[in-house]
Structures are given as C-alpha cells and as structure tokens.
Design an enzyme around this catalytic site. Structure first.
Site, short mmCIF file in Angstrom:
data_model
loop_
_atom_site.label_atom_id
_atom_site.label_comp_id
_atom_site.label_asym_id
_atom_site.label_seq_id
_atom_site.Cartn_x
_atom_site.Cartn_y
_atom_site.Cartn_z
N LYS A 140 2.15 -3.82 6.45
CA LYS A 140 2.62 -3.75 5.05
C LYS A 140 4.12 -3.44 5.02
O LYS A 140 4.87 -4.03 4.24
CB LYS A 140 1.85 -2.68 4.27
CG LYS A 140 0.36 -2.95 4.15
CD LYS A 140 0.07 -4.24 3.40
CE LYS A 140 -1.40 -4.54 3.28
NZ LYS A 140 -1.67 -5.92 2.82
N TYR B 54 -2.22 -1.57 10.90
CA TYR B 54 -2.48 -2.15 9.56
C TYR B 54 -1.37 -1.76 8.59
O TYR B 54 -0.77 -2.60 7.93
CB TYR B 54 -3.84 -1.67 9.01
CG TYR B 54 -3.94 -1.86 7.52
CD1 TYR B 54 -4.09 -3.13 6.97
CD2 TYR B 54 -3.81 -0.77 6.64
CE1 TYR B 54 -4.13 -3.31 5.59
CE2 TYR B 54 -3.85 -0.94 5.27
CZ TYR B 54 -4.02 -2.21 4.75
OH TYR B 54 -4.03 -2.38 3.38
N SER C 18 0.83 -1.20 0.00
CA SER C 18 0.00 0.00 0.00
C SER C 18 0.87 1.26 0.00
O SER C 18 1.97 1.27 0.57
CB SER C 18 -0.85 -0.01 1.27
OG SER C 18 -1.42 1.25 1.48
P1 NAD Z 1 -10.77 -7.68 1.23
O1 NAD Z 1 -11.00 -7.70 2.70
O2 NAD Z 1 -11.94 -7.47 0.35
O3 NAD Z 1 -10.05 -9.05 0.79
C1 NAD Z 1 -9.13 -9.71 1.62
C2 NAD Z 1 -9.57 -11.16 1.69
O4 NAD Z 1 -8.64 -11.88 2.51
C3 NAD Z 1 -10.95 -11.36 2.32
O5 NAD Z 1 -11.76 -12.11 1.44
C4 NAD Z 1 -10.69 -12.10 3.61
O6 NAD Z 1 -11.73 -13.00 3.94
C5 NAD Z 1 -9.38 -12.80 3.30
N1 NAD Z 1 -8.54 -13.13 4.45
C6 NAD Z 1 -8.19 -12.31 5.49
N2 NAD Z 1 -7.42 -12.98 6.37
C7 NAD Z 1 -7.26 -14.23 5.88
C8 NAD Z 1 -6.60 -15.40 6.35
N3 NAD Z 1 -5.94 -15.42 7.53
N4 NAD Z 1 -6.64 -16.53 5.60
C9 NAD Z 1 -7.32 -16.54 4.43
N5 NAD Z 1 -7.98 -15.47 3.93
C10 NAD Z 1 -7.96 -14.34 4.67
O7 NAD Z 1 -9.63 -6.61 0.94
P2 NAD Z 1 -9.15 -5.98 -0.46
O8 NAD Z 1 -9.57 -4.58 -0.49
O9 NAD Z 1 -9.48 -6.88 -1.57
O10 NAD Z 1 -7.58 -5.98 -0.21
C11 NAD Z 1 -6.74 -7.00 -0.71
C12 NAD Z 1 -5.33 -6.72 -0.29
O11 NAD Z 1 -4.93 -5.44 -0.78
C13 NAD Z 1 -5.14 -6.66 1.23
O12 NAD Z 1 -3.87 -7.22 1.53
C14 NAD Z 1 -5.14 -5.17 1.52
O13 NAD Z 1 -4.44 -4.87 2.68
C15 NAD Z 1 -4.45 -4.64 0.29
N6 NAD Z 1 -4.75 -3.23 0.01
C16 NAD Z 1 -6.05 -2.85 -0.17
C17 NAD Z 1 -6.35 -1.51 -0.42
C18 NAD Z 1 -7.79 -1.07 -0.59
O14 NAD Z 1 -8.04 0.14 -0.56
N7 NAD Z 1 -8.75 -1.96 -0.77
C19 NAD Z 1 -5.31 -0.58 -0.52
C20 NAD Z 1 -3.99 -1.00 -0.36
C21 NAD Z 1 -3.71 -2.35 -0.10
#
Ligand code: NAD
Ligand code: UDP
Length: 343
Positions: free
Chosen positions: A156, A152, A127
């Site tokens: 990262k 959080y 991120s």
């Molecule tokens: P999201 O919550 O929609 O998807 C994450 C998925 O991981 C979920 O389906 C959840 O059930 C699963 N998960 C969590 N812990 C788990 C575990 N221990 N074992 C198996 N599955 C697990 O989030 P997203 O927005 O799709 O984000 C995806 C990635 O991108 C994450 O790592 C997030 O930190 C990163 N990210 C997201 C954003 C954003 O704005 N959405 C920005 C920067 C980085």
C-alpha cells in the site's frame, strides 16, 4: 449517457458494496476480478439487490496481456476504482513475493493500460496501516507514512509512492488514494458481506463466526495496553459508508474538482472503540453471549488508531453516517443468512 466505471476486485467485499452504490447513482459498472478471493455469484447478488447486472470480466490484472485487452474493450470508461489485491497480513509475511507481485503488477498494469486508452481517473484502496505507530490522534493525512510491518501493508505504501510519481509527470491523470480504517458490516439485505478465506484475521468476522459456532472461541489479543480497558482501540467503519465515499471520490474526479493530481483521504468515522467495546456491543445487539478469552498481544498491533475525518468531509463532502450497532447488526445478519444458505 451513463458513465462507465471499472471496478477491479469488484467481486470482493468492499468492491461489491461499492458496485451497488455506483449502480444506485446511475453508473454503468464493469466488475473486473480474477476470482482468486471471491466468487462469481457476487454478480448475481449485486443484480438481486440493484435490479441491474453489472458487466463481468474475469481478468488477472497481474497479467499484462489480459489487462491490455480489458482496457481496449472498455476505452469509454470514465474512471477506475482499483480494489484488486491480496489482503491477508499474515500470509503476506509468509509469501512476500506473491504479495508484491500480485498487488504491484496489477497496479502497474492497470495504470499503464488505462492511461494508454485515455482513462485518466483512478481511485486506489489504501489502508491506515501506512501510518504505522501514530504520533498524534486523531490521525491526519499529513502524518508521515511509515514502513508498514507487513509486506501487505508495504504494498500500500509503495503503491501510493508509485501514484505520486506517476501523477507528477502525467498531465491530465488524476488519482485519489483512500486510506481505509477498519471496514466492517455488510449490506442491509444480508446478501453480500465479508467472507474471509479460512480462519479470519480480523476481529469482526472472528466474532460473528464464533457466535455462529464456526469457531470455538475468540482470542482477545492483549488487555494490557494503555487504553481505558486495556484493549486496543480502532476506528471501525461501515462498509456501506465506505462504499459511498468511493462514489463521492469518483464524482470529484469526473467533475475535475480535484486540487492536486494526487489526493489522499482518510476514510473512518473518527470514533475509537476498544476490542471489549466491540464485544459488548455484539452481545447486546445479537442477544448472544460470546465465548472469548484474553491471550497475549498479537505482534505488530498498534495501541490506538482513529481517523481525522475533516479532509474527506471538506473535499469529498462525505462523512460516515452509520454507527457501531448498525455495523454489528448487519455483519451478524450476513453471517446468519450466509450460514443458513450454506447448510
Ligand atoms: P477482497 O479480497 O474481498 O477483494 C479483493 C478482490 O480482488 C477479490 O475479489 C480478489 O479475487 C480480487 N483480486 C485479487 N488479485 C487480483 C488480480 N490480480 N486480478 C484481478 N482481481 C484480483 O478484499 P476487500 O476487503 O474487499 O479489499 C479491497 C481492497 O481494499 C484491497 O485492495 C484491500 O487491500 C483494501 N483494504 C481492505 C481492508 C479491509 O479490512 N477489508 C482495509 C484496508 C484496505
Ligand atoms: N483482535 C483480537 N482478536 C482477533 C482479531 C483481532 O483481539 O481474533 C484485535 C486486534 O488485536 C486489534 C483489533 O482486534 O486490536 C482489530 O484487529 P483487526 O485485525 O480486525 O484490524 P487491524 O486494526 O489489526 O488491521
């Protein structure tokens, strides 16, 4: 033969869009998710969109036993894209141990057990939060990472440090960390999109939920920043563009084109939009007036952040193609379709 890609967190927002792009590029996709922040009917939706049903494995990756057996069943995978994580900034401040435990154990288990069975390519969801307060804009990948203000964000930063250390001493193992700016929008079908748990933290889902009548009013956190209209500026990127970048990163690893065993890329458009720009664009695109009010600043918000996109273009051959209107249009279509289905 089709190459198999393991997509952890593949029932979530970005992972599900990436699964669709991978299937479209003829990869065999295995979605791994513990469903802690998603639902299994995402698999049906991916199938409805692509005509192909990905394999689904319900696994909690912070559990070593489950993770080891996952990888022994999928030794033939070519790469792992690791989306699985908890991601709510505010909640991470309240529950730091849950965040460190989930996000770091799941990373450590994935790395350990994929390597144990010889899967040597790894892509990580990072991120732009690791940049902290930027010293110069657009922000380059070489900008020194700072300790993010939330646990959080810190998961990262620590994850990238783990990847740096691990790739240094593990011949053949390669990793790419993708630093997302502000992903918004949804698949054009309106079948999948962002579905935050409870009250949204992020701007776009707050806007669409307000317009849909789920929230009364959007709070705009501050209009006294030193920007053109006083509201903070961000680099919003369409989730479908973001998903496509993952396919490019997979291809770079599979073809062994990487120049370093650990590479980092910004994923943004390079364009900055203020909160009021986004609100105005939403009103224009949706034809709806948005009920919003200016309130105090939110703690920890940086004034302005947008990406330098040159490196991703040079090395991954990727650049974002969709504009703010398309991001908003698709997010709004998803919100309406989802609410329609719910009622
Ligand atoms: P999201 O919550 O929609 O998807 C994450 C998925 O991981 C979920 O389906 C959840 O059930 C699963 N998960 C969590 N812990 C788990 C575990 N221990 N074992 C198996 N599955 C697990 O989030 P997203 O927005 O799709 O984000 C995806 C990635 O991108 C994450 O790592 C997030 O930190 C990163 N990210 C997201 C954003 C954003 O704005 N959405 C920005 C920067 C980085
Ligand atoms: N924002 C806002 N009201 C909200 C949510 C966000 O005014 O309800 C602003 C926030 O102050 C920031 C921008 O919208 O300037 C993007 O915030 P978001 O949480 O979506 O992403 P961030 O860049 O903070 O990770």
């Amino acid at each position: 033969m089709k190459k198999k890609i393991i997509v952890t967190g593949g029932c979530g927002y970005i992972g599900s869009h990436t699964a669709i792009e991978l299937i479209g590029h003829n990869y065999d996709v295995v979605v791994v998710d513990d469903l802690s922040n998603s639902s299994q009917d995402t698999i049906d939706r991916i199938e409805a969109i692509t005509g192909v049903r990905p394999t689904f494995e319900q696994v909690d990756l912070k559990d070593a036993v489950q993770t080891e057996s996952l990888f022994s069943a999928h030794k033939d995978a070519a790469a792992v894209i690791h989306f699985a994580a908890l991601k709510a900034v505010g909640e991470s401040v309240q529950k730091p141990l849950d965040y460190y435990q989930n996000n770091l154990y799941s990373l450590l288990n994935t790395l350990k057990f994929q390597h144990q069975v010889g899967i040597e390519s790894f892509i990580f969801s990072s991120s732009a939060t690791v940049y902290g307060i930027p010293k110069a804009l657009p922000i380059l990948e070489t900008h020194k990472a700072q300790r993010p203000s939330s646990p959080y964000g810190n998961t990262k930063k620590i994850a990238e440090e783990i990847l740096e250390d691990f790739t240094k001493v593990t011949p053949n193992f390669s990793a790419i960390s993708l630093r997302y700016f502000n992903p918004i929008g949804a698949h054009e079908s309106g079948e999948i999109g962002e579905l935050p748990n409870g009250i949204p933290n992020n701007l776009m889902p707050y806007i669409t939920q307000t317009a849909a009548g789920i929230r009364d009013q959007l709070m705009v956190f501050g209009d006294d920043y030193p920007t053109k209209d006083g509201t903070p500026v961000r680099d919003y990127i369409h989730v479908v563009d973001l998903a496509k970048a993952h396919v490019q990163a997979v291809q770079r690893l599979i073809k062994q084109e990487q120049e370093q065993s650990f590479e980092i890329y910004n994923l943004g458009t390079g364009n900055g939009f203020s909160v009021l720009d986004v609100i105005k664009a939403f009103e224009r695109v949706s034809g709806q007036k948005l009920n919003y009010q200016i309130v105090d600043r939110r703690e920890g918000d940086v004034t302005e952040l947008y990406a330098s996109t040159d490196l991703a273009f040079q090395k991954l051959g990727w650049k974002a193609e969709l504009g703010l209107d398309e991001m908003i249009e698709s997010a709004w279509r998803w919100e309406q379709k989802y609410r329609g289905k719910e009622n």
